[in-house]
Design a protein around this motif. Structure first.
Motif, PDB file in Angstrom:
ATOM      1  N   ASN A  53     -13.859  15.864 -33.308  1.00  0.00           N
ATOM      2  CA  ASN A  53     -13.693  16.577 -34.579  1.00  0.00           C
ATOM      3  C   ASN A  53     -12.636  15.912 -35.472  1.00  0.00           C
ATOM      4  N   GLY A  54     -12.747  14.599 -35.616  1.00  0.00           N
ATOM      5  CA  GLY A  54     -11.850  13.865 -36.520  1.00  0.00           C
ATOM      6  C   GLY A  54     -10.588  13.334 -35.862  1.00  0.00           C
ATOM      7  N   ILE A  55     -10.349  13.726 -34.626  1.00  0.00           N
ATOM      8  CA  ILE A  55      -9.168  13.227 -33.896  1.00  0.00           C
ATOM      9  C   ILE A  55      -9.640  12.040 -33.059  1.00  0.00           C
ATOM     10  N   VAL A  56      -9.012  10.875 -33.248  1.00  0.00           N
ATOM     11  CA  VAL A  56      -9.531   9.676 -32.583  1.00  0.00           C
ATOM     12  C   VAL A  56      -8.790   9.320 -31.287  1.00  0.00           C
ATOM     13  N   SER A  57      -7.656   9.975 -31.048  1.00  0.00           N
ATOM     14  CA  SER A  57      -6.911   9.716 -29.791  1.00  0.00           C
ATOM     15  C   SER A  57      -5.864  10.813 -29.634  1.00  0.00           C
ATOM     16  N   GLY A  58      -5.260  10.847 -28.450  1.00  0.00           N
ATOM     17  CA  GLY A  58      -4.193  11.823 -28.222  1.00  0.00           C
ATOM     18  C   GLY A  58      -3.000  11.569 -29.119  1.00  0.00           C
ATOM     19  N   VAL A  59      -2.673  10.286 -29.314  1.00  0.00           N
ATOM     20  CA  VAL A  59      -1.532   9.958 -30.187  1.00  0.00           C
ATOM     21  C   VAL A  59      -1.860  10.368 -31.630  1.00  0.00           C
ATOM     22  N   ASP A  60      -3.144  10.191 -32.014  1.00  0.00           N
ATOM     23  CA  ASP A  60      -3.578  10.624 -33.351  1.00  0.00           C
ATOM     24  C   ASP A  60      -3.382  12.139 -33.504  1.00  0.00           C
ATOM     25  N   LEU A  61      -3.706  12.906 -32.459  1.00  0.00           N
ATOM     26  CA  LEU A  61      -3.491  14.359 -32.513  1.00  0.00           C
ATOM     27  C   LEU A  61      -2.015  14.668 -32.767  1.00  0.00           C
ATOM     28  N   VAL A  62      -1.135  13.990 -32.019  1.00  0.00           N
ATOM     29  CA  VAL A  62       0.310  14.239 -32.182  1.00  0.00           C
ATOM     30  C   VAL A  62       0.734  13.853 -33.604  1.00  0.00           C
ATOM     31  N   ALA A  63       0.220  12.721 -34.096  1.00  0.00           N
ATOM     32  CA  ALA A  63       0.576  12.251 -35.445  1.00  0.00           C
ATOM     33  C   ALA A  63       0.175  13.279 -36.499  1.00  0.00           C
ATOM     34  N   ARG A  64      -1.031  13.826 -36.349  1.00  0.00           N
ATOM     35  CA  ARG A  64      -1.512  14.810 -37.343  1.00  0.00           C
ATOM     36  C   ARG A  64      -0.639  16.065 -37.331  1.00  0.00           C
ATOM     37  N   ILE A  65      -0.172  16.444 -36.140  1.00  0.00           N
ATOM     38  CA  ILE A  65       0.678  17.651 -36.058  1.00  0.00           C
ATOM     39  C   ILE A  65       2.058  17.361 -36.667  1.00  0.00           C
ATOM     40  N   VAL A  66       2.572  16.164 -36.368  1.00  0.00           N
ATOM     41  CA  VAL A  66       3.879  15.783 -36.950  1.00  0.00           C
ATOM     42  C   VAL A  66       3.773  15.839 -38.480  1.00  0.00           C
ATOM     43  N   ASP A  67       2.695  15.286 -39.043  1.00  0.00           N
ATOM     44  CA  ASP A  67       2.520  15.274 -40.512  1.00  0.00           C
ATOM     45  C   ASP A  67       2.357  16.692 -41.062  1.00  0.00           C
ATOM     46  N   THR A  68       1.549  17.494 -40.377  1.00  0.00           N
ATOM     47  CA  THR A  68       1.294  18.865 -40.856  1.00  0.00           C
ATOM     48  C   THR A  68       2.600  19.672 -40.877  1.00  0.00           C
ATOM     49  N   PHE A  69       3.369  19.559 -39.789  1.00  0.00           N
ATOM     50  CA  PHE A  69       4.606  20.343 -39.711  1.00  0.00           C
ATOM     51  C   PHE A  69       5.596  19.873 -40.784  1.00  0.00           C
ATOM     52  N   ALA A  70       5.617  18.560 -41.061  1.00  0.00           N
ATOM     53  CA  ALA A  70       6.540  18.035 -42.081  1.00  0.00           C
ATOM     54  C   ALA A  70       6.154  18.567 -43.457  1.00  0.00           C
ATOM     55  N   ASN A  71       4.842  18.718 -43.709  1.00  0.00           N
ATOM     56  CA  ASN A  71       4.388  19.237 -45.016  1.00  0.00           C
ATOM     57  C   ASN A  71       4.985  20.588 -45.321  1.00  0.00           C
ATOM     58  N   TYR A  72       5.140  21.411 -44.276  1.00  0.00           N
ATOM     59  CA  TYR A  72       5.530  22.806 -44.506  1.00  0.00           C
ATOM     60  C   TYR A  72       6.883  23.163 -43.902  1.00  0.00           C
ATOM     61  N   ASP A  73       7.633  22.139 -43.484  1.00  0.00           N
ATOM     62  CA  ASP A  73       8.947  22.407 -42.886  1.00  0.00           C
ATOM     63  C   ASP A  73       8.879  23.435 -41.770  1.00  0.00           C
ATOM     64  N   LEU A  74       7.860  23.366 -40.939  1.00  0.00           N
ATOM     65  CA  LEU A  74       7.744  24.335 -39.841  1.00  0.00           C
ATOM     66  C   LEU A  74       8.825  24.065 -38.801  1.00  0.00           C
ATOM     67  N   GLU A  75       9.377  25.126 -38.253  1.00  0.00           N
ATOM     68  CA  GLU A  75      10.534  24.959 -37.371  1.00  0.00           C
ATOM     69  C   GLU A  75      10.179  24.594 -35.935  1.00  0.00           C
ATOM     70  N   ALA A  76       8.968  24.922 -35.499  1.00  0.00           N
ATOM     71  CA  ALA A  76       8.614  24.671 -34.085  1.00  0.00           C
ATOM     72  C   ALA A  76       8.786  23.189 -33.759  1.00  0.00           C
ATOM     73  N   LYS A  77       9.325  22.924 -32.583  1.00  0.00           N
ATOM     74  CA  LYS A  77       9.458  21.538 -32.134  1.00  0.00           C
ATOM     75  C   LYS A  77       8.161  21.111 -31.467  1.00  0.00           C
ATOM     76  N   ILE A  78       7.829  19.844 -31.655  1.00  0.00           N
ATOM     77  CA  ILE A  78       6.577  19.328 -31.090  1.00  0.00           C
ATOM     78  C   ILE A  78       6.887  18.565 -29.802  1.00  0.00           C
ATOM     79  N   ILE A  79       6.212  18.982 -28.726  1.00  0.00           N
ATOM     80  CA  ILE A  79       6.349  18.285 -27.444  1.00  0.00           C
ATOM     81  C   ILE A  79       5.057  17.508 -27.195  1.00  0.00           C
ATOM     82  N   ALA A  80       5.121  16.185 -27.261  1.00  0.00           N
ATOM     83  CA  ALA A  80       3.944  15.373 -26.905  1.00  0.00           C
ATOM     84  C   ALA A  80       3.790  15.493 -25.388  1.00  0.00           C
ATOM     85  N   ALA A  81       2.684  16.128 -24.973  1.00  0.00           N
ATOM     86  CA  ALA A  81       2.483  16.407 -23.546  1.00  0.00           C
ATOM     87  C   ALA A  81       1.288  15.640 -23.031  1.00  0.00           C
ATOM     88  N   SER A  82       1.099  15.741 -21.706  1.00  0.00           N
ATOM     89  CA  SER A  82      -0.021  15.051 -21.059  1.00  0.00           C
ATOM     90  C   SER A  82       0.060  13.552 -21.348  1.00  0.00           C
TER      91      SER A  82
END
Ligand code: E4P
Length: 273
Positions: free
Chosen positions: A190-219
Motif C-alpha cells: 500500500n505505497g510502503i516500499v520497505s520497513g525503513v520507508d515506513l519509519v521515514a513516512r512516520i518521522v515525516d508525518t509526526f514532524a508535520n504536526y509536531d506530534l509528541e509521541a516518540k518513534i521507536i523503529a522496531a523489528s
C-alpha cells in the motif's frame, strides 16, 4: 537516537547495559517465551514476577522497559496494564505498557479496542508504547490517542513484502530501504516500499504536526537497517542483541587490531609495566 534492547533475555540485557549503549528495553510475549524457554532448557526454575523485577532493576531509573498486555479487549487490557504497572513500576520507575494499536485478528474484528485502551491508560498517566504498527495512519492514530511511544515494525514490513513476492530470505537478511524492483515494478505494501520507508513516512508525518509521541523503529533485522533509521533521525531503535554485536564489526577493524598489536615496540610496552 537512543538504542533500546529488544529482548527479555536478562543475560543480553545485562551485557547491553555493561556496554553502556542501551537506554531502554522492549519485550513482547514472544521474546518472554524465548527467554523463559532458554532458562527452562537449562533446568532453571523461573518465578516470572522476580524475573521481570530483575529486568526492571537491571535497566534502572530513566531507562524504560516495555511490557505487553495479553488480552484483546480494552477493559481487560486496561486491567492488565494496571496490574503490570502496579507490580513493577515501583522497582525503578521505568515501566511502559505495550498496547497493540489494533487487537482485531481479521477484517471482521473490533478494530478500536487498542485505541480505547491507549487513550484510557494515557489519561491515567500510564506511559504507553503502541505496538504492531505497520502504517503511518496507525501511528498517527496512536499518537492522537496519546501514546508516549509508537513502534513501527520495520523488519516485518520487509518480511511481508518479500513473502508476498515469493522471495526467499533469512530473518537477518538486508532489504533495501528504497525497496526492490521485480518484473519492472517496485514491490510495495500500500505505497510502503520497505520497513525503513515506513519509519521515514512516520518521522515525516509526526514532524508535520509536531506530534509528541516518540518513534521507536522496531523489528530491526541488521546493522545496516539501524544505520538507515538513524539517518532518518528516528528517536529510538530497539534492536536484538545480535544486531548490537553486528553494529560493532568490520574486517578492517579486526585487521587494524592485529597490526597495532604486532607493532607495539618494547619501549612503548614498558610504559605500562
Ligand atoms: C518491538 O517492540 C518488538 O518487540 C520487536 O521489535 C519485534 O521484532 P521481530 O519482528 O523481530 O519479532
Amino acid at each position: 537516537m537512543d538504542i533500546f534492547i529488544d529482548s527479555a533475555d536478562i543475560e543480553d540485557i545485562k551485557k547491553a547495559m555493561e556496554y553502556g549503549v542501551c537506554s531502554g528495553c522492549t519485550t513482547n510475549p514472544s521474546l518472554i517465551k524465548k527467554a523463559i524457554d532458554k532458562l527452562k532448557a537449562r533446568g532453571e526454575n523461573i518465578n516470572m514476577e522476580d524475573y521481570i523485577k530483575m529486568i526492571c532493576e537491571t535497566l534502572g531509573e530513566g531507562r524504560p522497559i516495555s511490557l505487553e498486555v495479553i488480552s484483546l479487549d480494552a477493559d481487560s487490557m486496561i486491567k492488565e496494564a494496571e496490574t503490570l504497572y502496579n507490580k513493577f513500576n515501583s522497582i525503578a520507575n521505568n515501566v511502559v505498557i505495550k498496547i497493540p494499536v489494533n487487537t482485531a485478528t481479521s477484517e471482521d474484528g473490533n478494530h478500536y479496542e487498542g485505541l480505547k485502551a491507549i487513550k484510557a491508560l494515557s489519561e491515567k498517566g500510564i506511559p504507553i508504547n503502541a505496538t504492531l504498527i505497520f502504517t503511518p495512519e496507525q501511528a498517527l492514530l496512536a499518537a492522537k490517542a496519546r501514546a508516549k511511544y509508537v513502534s513501527p515494525f520495520a523488519g516485518r514490513v520487509d518480511d511481508f513484502i518479500r513473502t508476498n513476492a515469493g522471495i526467499k530470505f533469512e530473518k537477518p537478511d538486508y532489504f533495501s530501504a528504497e525497496g526492490r524492483k521485480e518484473g519492472g515494478r517496485i514491490l510495495e505494501d500500500n505505497g510502503i516500499v520497505s520497513g525503513v520507508d515506513l519509519v521515514a513516512r512516520i518521522v515525516d508525518t509526526f514532524a508535520n504536526y509536531d506530534l509528541e509521541a516518540k518513534i521507536i523503529a522496531a523489528s530491526m533485522r541488521n546493522a545496516r537497517q539501524v544505520r538507515e533509521v538513524a539517518e532518518l533521525g528516528v528517536d529510538i531503535a530497539t534492536v536484538p542483541f545480535y544486531v548490537i554485536e553486528q553494529m560493532l564489526k568490520h574486517p578492517k577493524t579486526f585487521e587494524g587490531i592485529v597490526k597495532f598489536s604486532k607493532d607495539v615496540v618494547p619501549e612503548y610496552r614498558n610504559l605500562f609495566s
